[in-house]
Scaffold this motif. Structure first.
Motif, mmCIF file in Angstrom:
data_model
loop_
_atom_site.group_PDB
_atom_site.id
_atom_site.type_symbol
_atom_site.label_atom_id
_atom_site.label_comp_id
_atom_site.label_asym_id
_atom_site.label_seq_id
_atom_site.Cartn_x
_atom_site.Cartn_y
_atom_site.Cartn_z
ATOM 1 N N ASN A 41 79.186 72.147 -38.992
ATOM 2 C CA ASN A 41 78.172 70.614 -38.487
ATOM 3 C C ASN A 41 77.498 70.791 -38.945
ATOM 4 O O ASN A 41 76.496 71.008 -38.965
ATOM 5 C CB ASN A 41 78.307 70.125 -36.721
ATOM 6 N N CYS A 87 73.953 68.596 -39.363
ATOM 7 C CA CYS A 87 72.860 67.269 -39.067
ATOM 8 C C CYS A 87 71.999 67.441 -39.936
ATOM 9 O O CYS A 87 71.095 67.786 -39.648
ATOM 10 C CB CYS A 87 72.836 67.390 -36.916
ATOM 11 N N GLU A 106 75.780 62.729 -38.877
ATOM 12 C CA GLU A 106 76.242 64.258 -39.071
ATOM 13 C C GLU A 106 78.026 64.508 -39.906
ATOM 14 O O GLU A 106 78.485 63.187 -40.019
ATOM 15 C CB GLU A 106 76.880 64.934 -37.864
ATOM 16 N N ARG A 139 78.838 71.600 -33.560
ATOM 17 C CA ARG A 139 77.843 70.569 -33.191
ATOM 18 C C ARG A 139 76.592 70.750 -32.290
ATOM 19 O O ARG A 139 76.005 70.227 -32.345
ATOM 20 C CB ARG A 139 78.477 69.295 -32.669
#
Length: 378
Positions: free
Chosen positions: A178, A180, A224, A289
């Motif tokens: 993930n 971001c 994201e 995440r």
């Protein structure tokens, strides 16, 4: 042109042996010690990979690694470095990795194995450079404001779940990443802001073009992206994530010298989840995440795995953070901040950020307070 390899070793025999291994597939340059190797890196931008001994005169391998990983030149700082060791002891491997080594080989390595590793590393550098150039080009094009054609979250979940089940059934690895993205002013603390939509869309397009056809990527939030990849070694997945983070942060997308892009990537493998008794795709996505957001909150560009997440949660800094290419943005609390900004922070409930400047603020506002008190007495 063939990729150029820099070989740093004070032993003529070792250099000759390595040259014999790589000759024909790679160009090469020799250095007799760490100082010569460092000078070669400064003047020769065609070098793609460094092979270095650990024990050398003038500047040893650890000293060379320290210079490379702390260099202000991104080309040098991100250079893959392969350490040559006379033994295959885990302690030495761990120390070399902590010092910034990308890989470690023994002096008796087979030709095919060495060529394979060097080929992968040289391609990593080329791919990262192409990613940066492509990202800059895309973000400055007029059509990047359009929504990129990535999988929807539902489509991603369906494909990724099939990949995960297949990997578990065939005893192969499966990794969820993930990424971001944040925009931060180097003089301010606090959570990074969201970059412009054009930047996020450009990053999405580049990710879509960069991942393998067997992988899948989706935009899963405002800032994201989530990637599922299978049949890949966990270290290779980390290298890919690291390369993407560096490319995003290094791309010349922010004109304000005080603003920086932060790209934090959380990674989790099905092997790690199995050991913890958790292997559902949704749980893996949440873990990746949470790690990415943790890195973003701490202003870190780089990969956040289990070890990094634990240290950050304990309030500790990441050891050897320059080694992995991550950069912690400098935090400062004594820079002058205008009063309007501080009042806005109070309205937004950001008292902690205001308190970081309260000491200097109280001194600067004291004459105004004195004047108000004087007026009230009158």
């Amino acid at each position: 042109m063939k990729p150029r390899i820099l070989i740093a070793d004070d032993s003529r025999i070792v250099r000759a042996t390595l040259i014999k291994h790589i000759e024909g597939m790679f160009e090469f340059r020799e250095a007799l010690d760490g100082e010569q190797a460092w000078e070669a890196l400064l003047i020769d931008p065609s070098i793609r990979v460094v092979i270095s001994d650990l024990t050398m005169p003038k500047l040893d391998g650890y000293g060379l690694l320290q210079r490379i990983r702390s260099s202000k030149i991104s080309r040098i700082r991100n250079m893959p470095v392969v350490v040559v060791s006379g033994s295959d002891e885990q302690a030495e491997r761990d120390r070399a990795k902590a010092a910034g080594a990308t890989d470690l080989i023994t002096k008796g390595i087979a030709t095919g194995q060495l060529l394979s590793r060097l080929d992968i590393l040289s391609k990593l550098v080329s791919t990262q450079n192409e990613f940066e150039r492509g990202l800059e080009a895309l973000v400055h094009r007029g059509d990047v404001d359009d929504q990129v054609e990535l999988l929807s979250q539902e489509e991603w979940e369906a494909r990724a779940e099939g990949m995960r089940i297949s990997a578990v059934r065939q005893n192969r690895n499966f990794v969820v990443l993930n990424a971001c993205i944040g925009l931060k002013h180097i003089a301010l603390e606090g959570y990074p802001a969201s970059p412009p939509a054009s930047v996020i869309n450009a990053i999405g397009q580049l990710l879509h073009r960069t991942v393998r056809q067997t992988d899948c990527v989706a935009r899963t939030g405002e800032i994201e992206f989530t990637i599922a990849t299978g049949s890949i070694h966990f270290d290779s997945a980390r290298n890919f994530a690291e390369r993407v983070c560096r490319a995003i942060a290094n791309a010349n997308l922010v004109k304000d010298g005080q603003m920086v892009l932060i790209a934090s990537c959380g990674v989790v493998s099905v092997t790690e989840c199995d050991e913890a008794g958790v292997n559902a795709l949704d749980d893996m996505r949440k873990v990746a995440r949470s790690r990415a957001l943790l890195g973003l909150q701490n202003g870190i560009t780089g990969v956040i795995g289990a070890e990094e997440a634990t240290l950050l949660q304990q309030g500790e800094s990441l050891p050897g953070i320059a080694v992995s290419g991550a950069v912690v943005q400098e935090k400062t609390s004594d820079l002058s901040i205008d009063l309007a900004t501080l009042l806005r922070w109070i309205k937004e409930g950001k008292e902690d950020q205001v308190l970081a400047h309260i000491g200097k603020l109280s001194i600067e506002l004291q004459p105004l307070v004195d004047l108000l008190l004087k007026q009230q007495r009158a």
